[in-house]
Design a protein around this motif. Sequence first.
Motif, short mmCIF file in Angstrom:
data_model
loop_
_atom_site.label_atom_id
_atom_site.label_comp_id
_atom_site.label_asym_id
_atom_site.label_seq_id
_atom_site.Cartn_x
_atom_site.Cartn_y
_atom_site.Cartn_z
N VAL A 162 0.76 -1.23 -0.16
CA VAL A 162 0.03 -0.02 -0.01
C VAL A 162 0.85 1.03 0.05
O VAL A 162 1.83 1.29 0.77
N ARG A 163 0.34 2.29 -1.01
CA ARG A 163 1.28 3.38 -0.80
C ARG A 163 0.65 4.47 0.12
O ARG A 163 -0.49 4.40 -0.16
N ALA A 164 1.15 5.15 0.96
CA ALA A 164 0.47 6.14 1.84
C ALA A 164 0.85 7.59 1.63
O ALA A 164 2.06 7.90 1.55
N HIS A 225 5.89 5.21 -0.63
CA HIS A 225 5.67 6.61 -0.81
C HIS A 225 5.92 7.46 -1.91
O HIS A 225 6.94 7.09 -2.50
N ASP A 226 4.73 8.43 -2.26
CA ASP A 226 5.43 9.16 -3.62
C ASP A 226 5.84 10.61 -3.10
O ASP A 226 4.78 11.28 -2.52
N VAL A 227 6.83 10.90 -3.47
CA VAL A 227 7.26 12.41 -2.92
C VAL A 227 6.88 13.48 -4.14
O VAL A 227 6.65 14.58 -3.96
N HIS A 228 6.58 12.85 -5.35
CA HIS A 228 6.01 13.84 -6.44
C HIS A 228 6.90 15.05 -6.73
O HIS A 228 6.36 15.99 -6.98
N HIS A 229 8.12 14.43 -6.79
CA HIS A 229 9.37 15.29 -7.35
C HIS A 229 9.35 16.69 -6.46
O HIS A 229 9.82 17.70 -7.17
N LEU A 251 10.83 4.60 -2.09
CA LEU A 251 10.23 6.04 -2.03
C LEU A 251 10.44 6.66 -3.60
O LEU A 251 11.32 6.23 -4.29
N GLU A 252 9.15 7.22 -3.95
CA GLU A 252 9.07 7.40 -5.59
C GLU A 252 9.30 8.91 -5.88
O GLU A 252 8.98 9.80 -4.88
N ASP A 253 9.94 9.17 -6.86
CA ASP A 253 9.93 10.43 -7.43
C ASP A 253 10.54 11.55 -6.34
O ASP A 253 10.03 12.65 -6.17
N ALA A 254 11.52 11.10 -5.62
CA ALA A 254 12.42 11.95 -4.43
C ALA A 254 12.62 13.40 -4.82
O ALA A 254 12.26 14.19 -4.11
N GLY A 277 10.50 7.55 -12.46
CA GLY A 277 10.54 7.38 -14.04
C GLY A 277 9.34 7.26 -14.58
O GLY A 277 9.07 7.29 -15.85
N GLU A 278 8.17 7.81 -13.83
CA GLU A 278 6.78 7.77 -14.52
C GLU A 278 6.68 8.82 -15.58
O GLU A 278 6.01 8.67 -16.44
N VAL A 279 7.55 9.91 -15.44
CA VAL A 279 7.55 10.79 -16.52
C VAL A 279 8.43 10.75 -17.64
O VAL A 279 8.81 11.49 -18.49
N ILE A 298 12.13 1.11 -12.13
CA ILE A 298 11.90 1.89 -12.87
C ILE A 298 10.58 1.94 -13.13
O ILE A 298 10.03 0.98 -13.50
N ARG A 299 9.98 3.15 -13.31
CA ARG A 299 8.57 3.42 -13.47
C ARG A 299 8.06 3.64 -14.82
O ARG A 299 6.63 3.63 -14.84
N THR A 300 8.87 3.81 -15.67
CA THR A 300 8.47 4.27 -16.90
C THR A 300 7.41 3.01 -17.56
O THR A 300 8.00 1.90 -17.57
#
Length: 418
Positions: A162-164, A225-229, A251-254, A277-279, A298-300
């Motif tokens: 789960v992402r929180a 967790h997603d930091v969203h850049h 930890l995503e898009d730190a 990498g989602e972007v 890698i999220r692409t």
Amino acid sequence: MNAQTRETSHYGSNNDRRIVDAKVIVACPGRNFVTLKITTRSGVYGLGDATLNGRELAVAAYLQEHVVPNLIGRDAGRIEDLWQFLYRGAYWRRGPVTMSAIAAVDVALWDILGKMSGLPLYQLLGGRSREGALVYAHAHGSDIAEASDDVGRHIEQGFLAVRAQCGVPGVKKAYGAVAAGKAYEPAESELPAETVWNTPRYLDVVPKLFERLRKDHGDDVELLHDVHHRLSPIEAARLARSVEPYRLFWLEDATPAENQKSFELIRQHSVTALAVGEVFNSIWDCKHLIENQLIDYIRTTLVHGGGITHIRRLADFAALHQVRTGFHGATDLSPVTMGAALHFDTWAPNFGIQEYMLHVELTNEVFPHDYVFRDGRLHVGDTPGHGVDIDEKLAAKYPYSPKQLPIARLEDGAMWDW
Ligand code: GCO
Ligand code: MG
């Protein structure tokens, strides 16, 4: 007549695979989606997703004006050659619009190949590596307690990961941190809403959130967790270090990654696993990150990264460096991407996890599919191709409706990342 059509006309069997139609379908069954439907002379068709959230019509026009005229008459079986043709032939390489358009063609052609050979896509890729793809759900809350309850609800529903995200005290509204039960992605207005961001308060609350989650839910559940850049490299390093005791899955898009070297700083200071990498839309966006082992996931994913043909190359390159996949799977990617990605996940030896943000019922009705959630994993069916269809009549009832996600500024008014 170009060289290829002349040549293919010599092969009788290839006539069945000749592309006779390519249709760009734009619809908004809950979210805006751009879908490419390629039909062959035999009547077999394939579907590809071309959705680029907030910039949908740019890809639709790219397809309609520049790609579709090039497809008619070509052999749908020449997947690699068509990919190279669209990539090299355009002269202008990479970029999200181009790569999403190429992805739509590529995924549609793999779908056709599967249907014509009677095989599910994962089988074409090399067969099963696993029974199901581990997925993570999204939990959120306006504060820590609410977010923890939401994580609990997802565990009860059978999620193993789960992402929180939770609200930041003093920050009125932040993308990704809405009250539990509300849609995570509020793409509500025609022009983007503007929110105000505060980094010090965010850095303070996140470790507290994960301390509480481990206390409430134990050590078994995987937490993300997603930091969203939103952080600078040194702030990202600090956050990554501060959440180490809670063993995040990632930890995503730190920090933004246009400068891939930024991640060296985070790595120097922390052993928290990192995803990014989602972007991104090309292997070149993450080459340094991967070959220097600066990330773990890698999220692409297929739709923004040139489809199966390119992402397979990327995943194989990542495997050499023990980097695993963790594909983007938000609700602004259509079920066509989800279906194709799940086949990829079922095959990829270095699969890590798949994001699974549930589409609303209407989206699922417009895109009937055969993947199912069971015991924390998504399982693909054995329908030939990627197993996702479109109900065009139903889709036509929901025309395109321009909608944007909110953007962020700092308290002094300066534009920030969101
Ligand atoms: C995620 C995301 C998304 C994106 C969205 C942008 O990790 O799922 O960050 O929610 O913000 O897909 O269009
Ligand atoms: Mg993200």
